[in-house]
Design an enzyme around this catalytic site. Structure first.
Site, PDB file in Angstrom:
ATOM      1  N   ASP A 339      23.468  35.380  21.023  1.00 47.18           N
ATOM      2  CA  ASP A 339      24.786  35.565  20.413  1.00 47.18           C
ATOM      3  C   ASP A 339      25.461  36.809  20.987  1.00 47.18           C
ATOM      4  O   ASP A 339      26.668  36.849  21.192  1.00 47.18           O
ATOM      5  CB  ASP A 339      24.669  35.777  18.898  1.00 47.18           C
ATOM      6  CG  ASP A 339      23.801  34.756  18.179  1.00 47.18           C
ATOM      7  OD1 ASP A 339      22.908  34.190  18.817  1.00 47.18           O
ATOM      8  OD2 ASP A 339      24.002  34.551  16.970  1.00 47.18           O
ATOM      9  N   GLU A 480      19.259  23.423  18.773  1.00 46.13           N
ATOM     10  CA  GLU A 480      17.897  23.747  18.338  1.00 46.13           C
ATOM     11  C   GLU A 480      17.185  22.603  17.621  1.00 46.13           C
ATOM     12  O   GLU A 480      16.034  22.757  17.215  1.00 46.13           O
ATOM     13  CB  GLU A 480      17.933  24.990  17.451  1.00 46.13           C
ATOM     14  CG  GLU A 480      18.331  26.236  18.232  1.00 46.13           C
ATOM     15  CD  GLU A 480      18.362  27.496  17.389  1.00 46.13           C
ATOM     16  OE1 GLU A 480      18.608  27.386  16.171  1.00 46.13           O
ATOM     17  OE2 GLU A 480      18.151  28.586  17.953  1.00 46.13           O
ATOM     18  N   GLN A 596      24.338  22.100  17.461  1.00 49.56           N
ATOM     19  CA  GLN A 596      25.460  22.943  17.889  1.00 49.56           C
ATOM     20  C   GLN A 596      25.817  22.603  19.328  1.00 49.56           C
ATOM     21  O   GLN A 596      25.061  21.909  20.011  1.00 49.56           O
ATOM     22  CB  GLN A 596      25.058  24.411  17.793  1.00 49.56           C
ATOM     23  CG  GLN A 596      23.915  24.806  18.712  1.00 49.56           C
ATOM     24  CD  GLN A 596      23.177  26.048  18.240  1.00 49.56           C
ATOM     25  OE1 GLN A 596      22.195  25.948  17.511  1.00 49.56           O
ATOM     26  NE2 GLN A 596      23.641  27.199  18.669  1.00 49.56           N
TER      27      GLN A 596
HETATM   28  O1  IFM Z   1      21.256  32.288  18.142  1.00 51.75           O
HETATM   29  C1  IFM Z   1      21.537  31.481  17.052  1.00 51.75           C
HETATM   30  C2  IFM Z   1      21.111  30.081  17.383  1.00 51.75           C
HETATM   31  O2  IFM Z   1      21.825  29.571  18.482  1.00 51.75           O
HETATM   32  C3  IFM Z   1      21.326  29.179  16.191  1.00 51.75           C
HETATM   33  N1  IFM Z   1      20.585  29.669  15.063  1.00 51.75           N
HETATM   34  C4  IFM Z   1      20.993  31.024  14.674  1.00 51.75           C
HETATM   35  C5  IFM Z   1      20.826  31.996  15.822  1.00 51.75           C
HETATM   36  C6  IFM Z   1      21.351  33.374  15.416  1.00 51.75           C
HETATM   37  O3  IFM Z   1      22.722  33.310  15.168  1.00 51.75           O
END
Ligand code: IFM
Length: 775
Positions: A339, A480, A596
């Protein structure tokens, strides 16, 4: 103006709440929080305690509680604690009667204010005004002014001091609490369980107005409070100015002496002087980082709310990470994920490049942690932590989610298979270089990062003999829900990008800085032959191409063979609402349903695709995306804008920008884990959506380019960017795009809109038609 979720704004700089909602404590505590990158002070009321999620999270205090496996930032004792007892009854938002309630956060100045008139069972009414800020001038300070006015004769007791009974997500972090009186100041000293970090909270008070009839000190195990008794007559008022310093031994040698000195000076200076010094910092920040939106006050305040949170989450005092929840709580351990480089960083890259450099230097100083992780997992080079704290060692546990149906822990492979974090960092290093031209950074830090990541990729890649190509296998891409996949397109392209940049850097160093290159190679135990492998992989790495007929890129091997079902249909198969959708048995594992943006994430980062490809992939993946991550909507807004899907783009803009403010956030609980707090990637994504999406800003080889697509809902958009030492103030309306070059700019910068390019010299203004062409 009335916003959603019971909120209001006046001129787009304030978040105002006029009705208190006890159901939203997790959300409002985050939304109204104060911060300065050193600490985050949740938006809670002065009289609240652990149960109301009171927290002051301080960076660089990572520690593991005795009964836990989570290394996380500490929530330190609350130095602003202040409770009023009016005629013996505690003033409380939950009891009695409250009139004229208003809480506001002024985003321009980082000041939060709470006003209310309250009366308890005895009918004695009292008016309260509380103002507080987390100082940007002295980042260890939080300052509060607590003003009370009585409307009837009444006895009033104020309990004010330091409260150590605060919220902690994963256990008790302090092994000692030592309350003490230090002259006129109160102190609560603690030491952490794992690293014995000394944390000092010191409070000083200045009292004006009605004088107390008695003052005593109440000392409990985890609390030290002053009890101030007043006999108030109707019309009497008192004002407490509280100055609190939080220092710790990871940031200074003598934390106690420093905290005592800071508070002594702070109390002498007083609230107004401290506030003026603090405000000057915010003025300087907004002067370069503000985005003005004309004709749409809601969008305006949403933009500033998100910029504010991206700013206060970012440490500027030291080389430390930006947490995925910033400093809003202990979720995600106060640590950095991808992020940081992909979502938080762009705003700093193009508005405060010195901050961006420091964020990337953090990745340089944490190389030892990344090397260790690579070695531990059987690789070499630098495999960056999926969750990275102070040292860069992996903080993410092997077991993150719990199967809510069986209660068994789920082995997630975020830390070991989500390798894209490493090339993502090289990507950011190169973006920084392109934005600033700061070759010195590459020589000092960027080259080492790029070479070590390249080596890691060499140690991870597979050569598929029958296909005569390299592949990356056993991956977890941005989506994920699908673990253990091969040739995730995003990962392969990012690895390719990183290897290409490593080669570029190597070549230029060999030409321009051969001595520095030699020293670096010797330090890494490498020699010039190392580039042969990088070059070979660049030439033979499998990069999934758009299908010639549909234009769609397959997310990973076999993705198109998975069941094709919509997220809504899939959701109906849940047995429990908090069930985890992903590996190994979740409902999305065998389906083409993404958590996502994944291929769209690739299209956002490697902008070489024609609009038809953007469109085809958006049309394919968007309906299949669940947006189970707050990272997802802003990427969809960006790609939709570039694909010309403006209604879609605006819908996703609003979704991303309101995740926290309108409490649209992903579930606070997911797969058995508490995941509340500010979604800082979404906050950073707001800058990306507006500047790189709606304004179409991009850096070119010689200058900059804009491709404006002003939303129909807005009349104008104004912002500034800094590129290679040039400051540009940009204004976009439906008709025109105007660029004003800063007076101090070093020469002229070519600015392109559509087919037209104008070299804009220092102090000059160029005006283009919004659809291209010079005006
Ligand atoms: O890095 C992210 C990931 O892409 C999705 N789950 C939460 C993480 C932290 O924001």
């Amino acid at each position: 103006m009335e916003l959603q979720n019971n909120l209001h704004t006046e001129d787009g700089w304030q978040i105002i709440e006029r009705a208190f909602d006890p159901e939203q404590l997790v959300t409002t505590g985050s939304n109204f929080m104060l911060g300065n990158g050193y600490l985050g002070y949740r938006g809670t009321f002065a009289e609240w305690e652990a149960e109301q999620y009171v927290a002051c999270i301080v960076t660089d205090t990572w520690d593991t509680a005795a009964d836990s496996t989570w290394r996380e930032l500490c929530n330190v004792p609350n130095g602003l604690f202040t409770r009023a007892l009016v005629a013996g009854e505690p003033l409380s938002a939950f009891t009695g009667e409250t009139r004229d309630y208003e809480r506001r956060l002024d985003l321009r100045t980082g000041l939060s204010t709470r006003c209310a008139t309250w009366s308890g069972a005895a009918g004695k009414s009292i008016t309260l005004k509380v103002e507080k800020f987390a100082s940007y001038d002295e980042v260890q300070l939080v300052v509060m002014r607590y003003h009370l006015e009585a409307h009837a004769d009444t006895e009033l007791i104020l309990l004010t001091g330091i409260d150590g009974q605060v919220w902690s997500l994963n256990g008790e972090h302090f092994r000692v609490y030592e309350p003490a009186v230090e002259g006129a100041l109160l102190r609560l000293s603690t030491r952490t369980v794992e690293f014995d970090t000394q944390i000092e909270v010191v409070e000083g008070l200045r009292l004006t107005g009605k004088a107390p009839v008695r003052t005593t000190i109440r000392q409990e195990e985890r609390r030290i409070l002053r009890e101030l008794r007043f006999r108030m007559r109707a019309g009497d008022a008192i004002t407490l100015e509280k100055v609190v310093a939080i220092t710790h031994s990871n940031q200074c040698d003598a934390p106690r002496a420093e905290a005592l000195a800071l508070v002594t000076r702070g109390v002498a200076a007083g609230f107004e002087a401290l506030y003026a010094a603090h405000r000057a910092h915010w003025d300087a920040i907004w002067a370069v980082s503000d985005i003005e939106i004309g004709g749409n006050l809601e969008a305006q305040v949403l933009a500033r709310f998100n910029l504010y949170h991206n700013i206060i989450a970012t440490p500027t005092h030291d080389k430390l990470p930006i947490g995925a929840r910033g400093l809003s709580c202990q979720v995600y351990q106060g640590a950095a994920f991808w992020d940081q480089e992909i979502f938080n960083l762009p705003m700093f890259l193009y508005t405060q490049p010195e901050v961006a450099r420091q964020i990337l230097e953090y990745r340089h100083v944490t190389l030892p942690g990344a090397r260790k992780k690579a070695r531990d997992l059987g690789y070499y080079g630098a495999f960056y932590a999926w969750t990275s704290g102070k040292t860069g060692e992996e903080l993410f546990p092997d077991y993150f989610f719990t199967d809510v149906l069986t209660g068994r822990p789920i082995h997630n492979h975020f830390n070991s298979w989500q390798i894209h974090i490493s090339p993502d960092i090289v990507y950011a290093v190169w973006q920084y270089y392109e934005a600033t031209g700061d070759w010195d950074f590459i020589v000092q830090a960027g080259a080492e990062i790029a070479f070590e990541v390249a080596q890691f990729l060499v140690s991870h890649v597979y050569f598929k003999k029958d296909k005569n190509r390299y592949e990356f296998i056993r991956l977890l891409g941005p989506d994920e829900y699908h673990e253990n996949v091969d040739n995730n397109a995003y990962t392969n392209y990012m690895a390719h990008y990183a290897l290409e940049r490593a080669l570029l850097i190597f070549e230029r160093l060999a030409e321009e800085n051969p001595a520095a290159l030699e020293v670096l190679l010797a330090r890494l135990g490498l020699d010039a032959s190392v580039t042969a492998a990088w070059q070979d992989i660049v030439e033979l790495l499998y990069l999934p191409q758009p299908d010639p007929e549909t234009g769609v890129i397959e997310q990973c091997d076999g993705f198109f063979k998975l069941e094709d079902v919509t997220p809504a249909e899939l959701r109906k198969r849940l047995i429990h609402p908090e069930e985890y959708w992903g590996w190994p048995n979740g409902i999305a594992v065998e389906a083409q349903v993404l958590k996502q943006a994944d291929v769209l994430q690739l299209l956002a980062q490697i902008p070489r695709w024609p609009v038809e490809i953007l469109r085809a992939n958006y049309d394919y993946y968007e309906p299949r995306t669940e947006h189970g991550s707050s990272l997802s909507p802003s990427v969809h807004a960006l790609i939709a804008t570039k694909a010309g899907l403006y209604d879609e783009a605006y819908r996703y803009f609003m979704e991303a920008a309101t995740i926290d403010l309108y409490n649209m956030s992903k579930k606070v609980m997911s797969g058995g884990s508490f995941l509340g707090g500010i979604h800082t990637a979404a906050a950073g994504g707001v800058w990306i959506m507006i500047v790189q999406g709606m304004a179409g800003f991009a850096v070119t080889e010689t200058g900059v380019r804009f491709a404006p697509a002003l939303p129909a809902q807005w009349e104008a958009l104004r912002f500034s960017v800094r590129v290679r030492g040039h400051a540009l103030a940009v204004e976009i309306t439906a008709e025109a795009l105007t660029v004003r070059a800063g007076e101090e700019n070093p020469g002229a910068l070519p600015v392109t809109v559509g087919e037209e390019t104008v070299a804009v010299a220092a102090g000059e203004t160029a005006t283009f038609r919004s659809d291209g062409g010079v005006k």
